[in-house]
Design an enzyme around this catalytic site. Sequence first.
Site, mmCIF file in Angstrom:
data_model
loop_
_atom_site.group_PDB
_atom_site.id
_atom_site.type_symbol
_atom_site.label_atom_id
_atom_site.label_comp_id
_atom_site.label_asym_id
_atom_site.label_seq_id
_atom_site.Cartn_x
_atom_site.Cartn_y
_atom_site.Cartn_z
ATOM 1 N N ALA A 1 1.043 -1.309 -0.081
ATOM 2 C CA ALA A 1 -0.064 0.008 -0.073
ATOM 3 C C ALA A 1 0.941 1.198 -0.078
ATOM 4 O O ALA A 1 1.984 1.159 0.712
ATOM 5 C CB ALA A 1 -0.962 0.004 1.064
ATOM 6 N N ASP A 2 0.341 2.284 -0.763
ATOM 7 C CA ASP A 2 1.056 3.598 -0.476
ATOM 8 C C ASP A 2 0.413 4.467 0.261
ATOM 9 O O ASP A 2 -0.694 4.007 1.182
ATOM 10 C CB ASP A 2 1.355 4.291 -1.782
ATOM 11 C CG ASP A 2 -0.052 4.820 -2.621
ATOM 12 O OD1 ASP A 2 -1.092 4.577 -1.702
ATOM 13 O OD2 ASP A 2 -0.129 4.833 -3.693
#
Lengths: 77, 246
Positions: free
Chosen positions: A35-36
């Site tokens: 995930a960012d």
Amino acid sequence: MSDVAARVKKMVVEHLDVEESKVTENAHFIDDLGADSLDTVEIIMAFEEEFDIEIKEDESENIQTVGDAVKFISAKV
Amino acid sequence: MFDLTGKRALVTGATGGLGGAIARQLHAAGAHVALSGTRAEKLEGLAEELGKGAFVTPCDLSDGDAVDNLAAQASEAMGGHVDIFVSNAGLTRDGLLMRMKQEDWDLVQKVNLEAYFRLTKACLRPMMKARWGRIIGITSVVGVTGNPGQANYAASKAGMIGFTKSIAQEVASRNITANCIAPGFIGSPMTDVLTDAQKDAILVKIPAGALGTSDDIAAAALYLSSTEAGYVTGQTLHVNGGMAMI
């Protein structure tokens, strides 16, 4: 597995487009699930909607893993 | 050339010349448009002119609660979330700083800048889910050059540019672009009443030798709304006949 855990797992799989087997209790959203920072904001917002709860900014900072999310949400619902 | 079929756009300040022209061009390209402004009657007139796919969503942008409801109101009217948000509404309360009242500062920031913040925030969430979106802020050349007598207005317009550049970076990975359009001198009922001498004084500063039109600005908005402009983000497109090259 509790109901909350099952729902959280399903949501993480959908939102981050990852394999179910990778979504373990200790899986870290950013380090393990790819995930960012925007993904984490999105998934927190999705949890808020799904469970009808409010997750404050400082609280969301402590939700780093799938287990963190399950623990936090279970205490709120 | 640009096809916006299936897209839904919210345009604020649609009762004005610029907003009306923007709404017309987006609608002509196939988008559904939610027309916002304070004068409901005028919005109804425009919606009637446009026909199918045009909806009226009046809102007073100096009222924070009303602003927070506008995105939802527009989505409901159009039958889906806002894909293209054009923040065009703005007002002026001109005066030299030494004579500027606090309330003139506050109102300009509230309507020009704060409403842009609130509406963008509300529109972004569904855009992020959809992995497509366009945020367009109508700023002004004076937001970059400054203008005596417009410290409040120029600050609000410069603020829009900084805001837009920041969110452009935040959401670029989600296929959402955020850009500004900075009009120069645009012909309007306000400039129609200027004397020839006044007009000449303005035109001498514009290499193109003419005032711009609302359609010049609307064409820029149409471009930035398009799928073709997907790689353009965080920019300020100056549409001013060469009056300022910045």
